[in-house]
Design an enzyme around this catalytic site. Structure first.
Site, PDB file in Angstrom:
ATOM      1  N   ASP A  79      12.485  56.698 -38.481  1.00  9.97           N
ATOM      2  CA  ASP A  79      12.391  57.960 -39.231  1.00  9.97           C
ATOM      3  C   ASP A  79      13.089  59.085 -38.454  1.00  9.97           C
ATOM      4  OD1 ASP A  79      11.924  59.664 -41.251  1.00  9.97           O
ATOM      5  OD2 ASP A  79       9.748  59.743 -41.042  1.00  9.97           O
ATOM      6  N   HIS A 242      10.726  66.485 -35.003  1.00 10.23           N
ATOM      7  CA  HIS A 242      10.015  65.933 -33.846  1.00 10.23           C
ATOM      8  C   HIS A 242      10.406  64.491 -33.512  1.00 10.23           C
ATOM      9  CE1 HIS A 242       6.822  65.630 -37.201  1.00 10.23           C
ATOM     10  NE2 HIS A 242       7.296  64.409 -37.062  1.00 10.23           N
ATOM     11  N   ASN A 243      11.393  63.934 -34.250  1.00 17.68           N
ATOM     12  CA  ASN A 243      11.921  62.593 -33.910  1.00 17.68           C
ATOM     13  C   ASN A 243      13.426  62.694 -33.813  1.00 17.68           C
ATOM     14  OD1 ASN A 243       9.440  61.355 -34.147  1.00 17.68           O
ATOM     15  ND2 ASN A 243       9.912  60.261 -36.028  1.00 17.68           N
ATOM     16  N   HIS A 294       3.346  67.566 -31.574  1.00 19.06           N
ATOM     17  CA  HIS A 294       3.803  67.786 -32.956  1.00 19.06           C
ATOM     18  C   HIS A 294       2.648  67.785 -33.944  1.00 19.06           C
ATOM     19  CE1 HIS A 294       3.024  63.563 -33.347  1.00 19.06           C
ATOM     20  NE2 HIS A 294       3.709  63.405 -34.466  1.00 19.06           N
ATOM     21  N   LYS A 373       0.120  63.885 -51.159  1.00 23.71           N
ATOM     22  CA  LYS A 373       0.683  62.752 -50.432  1.00 23.71           C
ATOM     23  C   LYS A 373       1.363  61.834 -51.425  1.00 23.71           C
ATOM     24  CE  LYS A 373      -1.293  61.222 -46.751  1.00 23.71           C
ATOM     25  NZ  LYS A 373      -0.785  62.011 -45.627  1.00 23.71           N
TER      26      LYS A 373
END
Ligand SMILES: Nc1nc2c(ncn2[C@@H]2O[C@H](COP(=O)(O)O)[C@@H](O)[C@H]2O)c(=O)[nH]1
Ligand SMILES: [Mn+2]
Length: 396
Positions: A79, A242-243, A294, A373
């Site tokens: 991701d 954050h990735n 995060h 979601k």
């Protein structure tokens, strides 16, 4: 839970120093510490910073930043570019009717009906780069959450962002969808990392950067779609991946579940039933590798959540609400359980540790009102991803 590095001082394992930014009060799994040690002993790894949301991941520790002279795509995983974007909506929280908001946010279930190719082009990306997935949240713990302001710790700084106690915020957590997986597929065999000068590394980094840009655009389009559904407008406060991998002093700075901190304000997510926070990173902190926690971080992995919560019908019904009357939209029962608030650590402790380490000052505490979601049946999810990969492969 043992915590050998609790004082924040560097511990040396192999060549790399490990700085930790969590206290004894934080829940840190031994398996995550083992992963930190393993990474610290890998070729070219120079420094590691680990945050209170630290937990074990599939290929390495989540909640950490790793500086290495060698490129390790597996530390980032599939991701690529995942992150949090915080927006303010043009409607005060007191005017919201949560049941109506929940109903309207269901519009996010479908695809983006706007001109995806034009949006990709405007962002400097190829118009055929997964246009069908643009503006969609994805599964897992990705979400789009309408939030109110619970408390403001720094009124002046909060006001300088155009925010007040009355504001309605929108926190979007999503990434690069099937694009990130396809990029990762090209490099999946490179488990020992890559020499940064190698042509394969250059090609990966180019595709990685496109995935990071795609993920940022994806969050923006999701926010626009949510604002449209709520018949209002929105404005970006902060976009924080954050990735990702960045170049830092000639080395590769890998962030896995670690927010970029070299930006003015950073949202730190809690869970759908606890506070999230808006913080200001205090200063350029080399020891923290310009990174932060995060989120709260997982306490229990997805599989072990089954059987832990949602056993009875009334428990399951409770999972569709939060403790303060907020709503959760998720028609996938398994996902509702896997992502239950109990799966996460206490976000307050995360913030306490970051503050005590001198990494942040808190501007405000945000509370979840309606959490959307994405939920499509697992067979459909797998199908969608496969189709995406095949399409990309046939284009190469
Ligand atoms: N406000 C909310 N925060 C949530 C929710 N579900 C998860 N989370 C937090 O986000 C991070 C994301 O983790 P990642 O490793 O997958 O990027 C996680 O640690 C939680 O703290 C939610 O529904 N609402
Ligand atoms: Mn993420």
């Amino acid at each position: 839970m043992g915590n050998p590095f609790a004082d924040g001082s560097p511990a040396f394992a192999g060549e790399a120093s490990i700085h930790t930014f969590y206290s004894e009060a934080s829940w840190i799994e031994g398996a995550a510490i083992d992963q930190l040690r393993q990474v610290s002993q890998r070729v070219g790894v120079r420094r590691i910073a680990a945050f209170p949301d630290l937990h074990p991941g599939k290929y390495g520790p989540v909640g950490s930043a790793i500086l290495a002279t060698r490129l390790y795509p597996h530390l980032i995983g599939n991701d690529i570019g995942c992150g949090m974007s915080l927006f303010v909506l043009d409607i005060p929280a007191r005017k919201l009717r949560l049941d109506k908001v929940a109903e309207r946010l269901k519009a996010l279930e479908g695809g983006f009906e706007g001109d995806a190719a034009a949006r990709l082009t405007a962002a400097g990306l190829a118009p055929d780069l997964y246009p069908e997935a643009l503006g969609t949240i994805g599964g897992g713990n990705h979400f789009c959450e309408v939030q109110g302001v619970e408390s403001v710790a720094d009124t002046q700084a909060f006001a300088a962002l155009g925010l007040s106690r009355e504001s309605t915020l929108l926190l979007v957590h999503s990434g690069s969808r099937a694009l990130g997986s396809a990029v990762f597929d090209t490099i999946r065999d490179a488990t020992d990392g890559l020499d940064g000068t190698h042509e394969r590394a250059t090609r990966y980094l180019r595709a990685h950067d496109a995935a990071v840009a795609w993920a940022r655009l994806n969050r923006a389009v999701i926010a626009e779609r949510a604002a449209d559904a709520l018949r209002t407008g929105c404005r970006l406060i902060a976009d924080v991946p954050h990735n990702l991998i960045e170049l830092h002093e000639g080395a590769f700075l890998h962030r896995k579940g670690a927010a970029k901190a070299d930006i003015p304000v950073v949202p730190i997510a809690g869970s759908r039933d606890s506070a999230s926070f808006l913080v200001r990173p205090t200063a350029a902190r080399e020891d923290a590798l310009f990174s932060l926690a995060h989120g709260a971080g997982r306490k229990y992995d997805r599989r072990s959540m089954t059987g832990r919560v949602g056993q009875t019908r009334s428990e399951r019904e409770k999972l569709a609400r939060n403790g303060s009357g907020g709503l959760v939209i998720c028609d996938d029962r398994a996902l509702l359980i896997e992502e239950a608030p109990a799966a996460y650590k206490n976000p307050l402790q995360v913030i306490r540790d970051l503050e005590q380490s001198g990494l942040v000052t808190t501007l405000a505490t945000l509370k979840p009102l309606v959490t959307f979601k994405k939920s499509s049946p697992p067979d459909k999810r797998a199908e969608g991803t496969k189709r995406g990969h095949e399409k990309r492969r046939s284009r190469r």
